[in-house]
Design an enzyme around this catalytic site. Structure first.
Site, mmCIF file in Angstrom:
data_model
loop_
_atom_site.group_PDB
_atom_site.id
_atom_site.type_symbol
_atom_site.label_atom_id
_atom_site.label_comp_id
_atom_site.label_asym_id
_atom_site.label_seq_id
_atom_site.Cartn_x
_atom_site.Cartn_y
_atom_site.Cartn_z
ATOM 1 N N GLY A 231 1.201 -1.474 0.105
ATOM 2 C CA GLY A 231 0.093 -0.030 0.321
ATOM 3 C C GLY A 231 0.768 1.266 0.725
ATOM 4 O O GLY A 231 0.555 3.045 -0.119
ATOM 5 N N GLU A 269 4.822 -6.425 1.741
ATOM 6 C CA GLU A 269 4.204 -7.111 0.603
ATOM 7 C C GLU A 269 4.515 -5.411 -0.321
ATOM 8 O O GLU A 269 2.935 -5.445 -0.859
ATOM 9 C CB GLU A 269 2.763 -7.302 0.534
ATOM 10 C CG GLU A 269 3.066 -8.525 1.804
ATOM 11 C CD GLU A 269 1.267 -8.902 1.606
ATOM 12 O OE1 GLU A 269 0.280 -7.881 1.985
ATOM 13 O OE2 GLU A 269 1.233 -9.773 1.900
ATOM 14 N N PRO A 270 4.980 -4.907 -0.352
ATOM 15 C CA PRO A 270 4.169 -3.835 -1.437
ATOM 16 C C PRO A 270 4.231 -4.353 -3.324
ATOM 17 O O PRO A 270 5.259 -4.972 -3.481
ATOM 18 C CB PRO A 270 6.127 -3.022 -1.098
ATOM 19 C CG PRO A 270 7.108 -3.892 -0.782
ATOM 20 C CD PRO A 270 6.298 -5.189 -0.395
ATOM 21 N N GLY A 271 3.693 -3.349 -3.584
ATOM 22 C CA GLY A 271 3.816 -3.643 -4.767
ATOM 23 C C GLY A 271 3.909 -2.275 -6.078
ATOM 24 O O GLY A 271 5.148 -2.043 -6.665
ATOM 25 N N ARG A 272 3.079 -1.308 -5.882
ATOM 26 C CA ARG A 272 3.401 -0.554 -7.044
ATOM 27 C C ARG A 272 4.471 0.378 -6.369
ATOM 28 O O ARG A 272 5.156 1.016 -7.541
ATOM 29 C CB ARG A 272 2.260 0.391 -6.700
ATOM 30 C CG ARG A 272 1.855 2.077 -6.691
ATOM 31 C CD ARG A 272 0.792 2.842 -5.931
ATOM 32 N NE ARG A 272 -0.252 2.299 -6.115
ATOM 33 C CZ ARG A 272 -1.118 2.322 -6.825
ATOM 34 N NH1 ARG A 272 -1.282 3.354 -7.634
ATOM 35 N NH2 ARG A 272 -2.583 1.361 -6.018
ATOM 36 N N CYS A 338 -15.095 3.125 -27.171
ATOM 37 C CA CYS A 338 -16.141 3.855 -27.263
ATOM 38 C C CYS A 338 -16.089 3.661 -25.693
ATOM 39 O O CYS A 338 -17.726 3.227 -25.540
ATOM 40 C CB CYS A 338 -17.008 2.574 -28.368
ATOM 41 S SG CYS A 338 -16.366 2.814 -30.428
ATOM 42 N N TYR A 367 -0.384 -1.661 -12.133
ATOM 43 C CA TYR A 367 -2.050 -1.933 -12.733
ATOM 44 C C TYR A 367 -2.091 -1.544 -13.825
ATOM 45 O O TYR A 367 -3.058 -0.314 -14.373
ATOM 46 C CB TYR A 367 -2.755 -0.787 -11.571
ATOM 47 C CG TYR A 367 -2.274 -1.883 -10.051
ATOM 48 C CD1 TYR A 367 -2.714 -3.126 -9.527
ATOM 49 C CD2 TYR A 367 -1.351 -0.924 -9.018
ATOM 50 C CE1 TYR A 367 -2.614 -3.398 -8.090
ATOM 51 C CE2 TYR A 367 -1.052 -1.569 -7.550
ATOM 52 C CZ TYR A 367 -1.347 -2.840 -7.231
ATOM 53 O OH TYR A 367 -0.956 -3.316 -6.616
HETATM 54 C C1 PLP Z 1 -3.044 -5.552 -3.631
HETATM 55 C C2 PLP Z 1 -1.973 -6.029 -2.527
HETATM 56 C C3 PLP Z 1 -1.165 -5.229 -2.067
HETATM 57 C C4 PLP Z 1 0.115 -4.376 -3.014
HETATM 58 O O1 PLP Z 1 -0.587 -3.004 -2.820
HETATM 59 P P1 PLP Z 1 -0.042 -1.508 -3.306
HETATM 60 O O2 PLP Z 1 -0.652 -0.477 -3.331
HETATM 61 O O3 PLP Z 1 0.247 -2.579 -5.090
HETATM 62 O O4 PLP Z 1 1.540 -1.411 -2.153
HETATM 63 C C5 PLP Z 1 -0.199 -6.676 -0.882
HETATM 64 N N1 PLP Z 1 -1.330 -7.084 -0.426
HETATM 65 C C6 PLP Z 1 -2.680 -7.347 -0.461
HETATM 66 C C7 PLP Z 1 -2.751 -8.275 0.182
HETATM 67 C C8 PLP Z 1 -2.980 -6.134 -1.400
HETATM 68 O O5 PLP Z 1 -3.733 -6.908 -2.018
#
Ligand code: PLP
Length: 409
Positions: A231, A269-272, A338, A367
């Site tokens: 997050g 758990e970083p993603g973004r 469209c 994303y």
């Molecule tokens: C989507 C998600 C993440 C990653 O979130 P980011 O905002 O991309 O860091 C981590 N943990 C869980 C459980 C998620 O659903």
């Protein structure tokens, strides 16, 4: 001239065509490295959130650096297994709707831990574990009721959201979990949302988790893992100052403070934060048209390729790949799909663009492709990974033939 490292992006656009996703492997590794650096001294595992960008080559890149993975489906687990069977040992399985088959695959692959999001899911997990005769580590994903300023669609940490188990009910559910022979209640997990730019909500949420861990300890349950979720947000606006190293530094400080004194292994758990700013979507201007007082720049990329502006009112900076003149113009940048929602920018002041110009939508590494669709029967973009001077096509462009293939006709 816009470049990825030393490589001019217009060269990639010409070589591979547009729409094209381009990612910098070096930047992805730099971002992941920030977590390793700031959390040294704290036992932790980085579990990159696969859903942000699930390209196999990116997963392999991160696995090679020792990263684990946060997954939300059996499909994402298959991706991780494809990269390497050993990578499964560092997998965290989140998600509110896990199916029995998905659980079975994860149990048999020996993943690190399940994040259980409901009592019903706990029952099913206990049943699957018992059936397979494998003791399974699990955490409850608790909902800490912490408000985090972000878009309502990506906020998850309030009671009104579908995610997790109310933290006030967690103690009872842990007591139940502890009674199942094949379940090992080893952790507590939390994830309060995405694109959260201030670190304080993470501290508040983890503080509540830490108190729960102490309470559970008094109940006789030794919690070994705290999963802080993902997050951590970025700045999508070029005029907002952003220092990723300083951001991870303050994030680490807040988390460490919240869990001080606890003997736990931290899961992140970083993603973004890892991939967003390592990627751009390249597009070509097809037409420039005027409707009344408005000017529309129509690109060959659309909302099916990058849905964030339509879905979250997200902002992406847009830059021409080749240096344009000094003249600017206020335009809407739109795609060919469209839908009125098919726009990348509204009333944006940009250098004057004409048909054939190529542009980059910046910070599109997270994303972007992972949410791309075939809406309007549009093949999804190709993806290129750049590492140093080397470029690799890591996903070829789909063909319309492939899109039609599953149809029974
Ligand atoms: C989507 C998600 C993440 C990653 O979130 P980011 O905002 O991309 O860091 C981590 N943990 C869980 C459980 C998620 O659903």
């Amino acid at each position: 001239m816009l470049a990825c490292g030393t490589l001019p992006l217009h060269k990639l656009a010409s070589q591979y065509g547009t729409p094209l996703y381009v990612y910098s492997a070096d930047h992805i590794l730099y971002r992941a490295g920030l977590f390793a650096a700031e959390f040294t001294g704290t036992p932790h595992t980085l579990c990159y959130s696969v859903k942000a960008n699930s390209n196999l080559s990116i997963l392999k890149l991160l696995a090679g650096q020792g990263s684990g993975f946060d997954i939300v489906s059996g499909g994402e687990l298959e991706r991780v297994l494809h990269v390497g069977k050993a990578a499964a040992q560092k997998v965290v399985f989140s998600g509110v709707g896990k199916r029995a088959e998905e659980m079975d695959l994860a149990i048999q692959s020996g993943i690190l831990i399940f994040n259980v999001e409901s009592e019903a899911e706990l029952d099913l997990l206990a049943q699957r574990a018992s059936k397979l005769k494998k003791r399974v580590r699990m955490a409850l994903r608790v909902n800490p009721d912490v408000f985090a300023e972000t878009h309502p669609y990506i906020s998850t940490g309030l009671h009104e959201h579908k995610f997790g188990i109310d933290i006030r009910a967690a103690r009872k559910v842990y007591a139940k979990a502890a009674k199942f022979k094949w379940l090992d209640p080893a952790g507590v997990s939390v994830h309060i949302g995405s694109q959260i730019r201030s670190v304080e909500p993470f501290g508040a949420a983890l503080g509540r988790v830490a108190r729960l861990v102490q309470t559970l300890g008094r109940d006789g349950l030794k919690i070994r893992y705290i999963d802080a979720g993902g997050g951590l947000g970025i700045e999508y606006h070029a005029d907002h100052a952003f220092d990723p190293a300083a951001k991870v530094h303050s994030y680490a400080q807040v988390l460490r403070k919240a869990i001080a004194g606890l003997d736990v292994h931290l899961l992140l758990e970083p993603g973004r934060f890892i991939v967003a700013q390592a990627g751009a979507l390249l597009a070509t201007v097809l037409y420039v048209k005027k409707n009344g007082s408005k000017t529309f720049v129509v690109t060959d990329a659309g909302m099916n390729d990058l849905i964030r502006p339509a879905l979250y009112q997200a902002h992406h900076e847009i830059q021409p790949l080749k240096t344009a003149g000094k003249k600017t113009q206020t335009v809407d940048v739109v795609g060919p799909v469209c839908e009125t929602g098919d726009f990348f920018a509204r009333d944006r002041n940009l250098p004057v663009l004409t048909a054939g110009d190529q542009v980059a939508l910046l910070d599109a590494g997270a994303y972007g492709m992972s949410q791309a669709s075939n809406y309007n029967t549009r093949p999804r973009p190709a993806e290129v990974l750049v590492q140093g001077k080397k470029t690799t096509l890591v996903r070829r462009r789909e063909s319309v033939q492939e899109l039609l293939q599953p149809e029974i006709f």
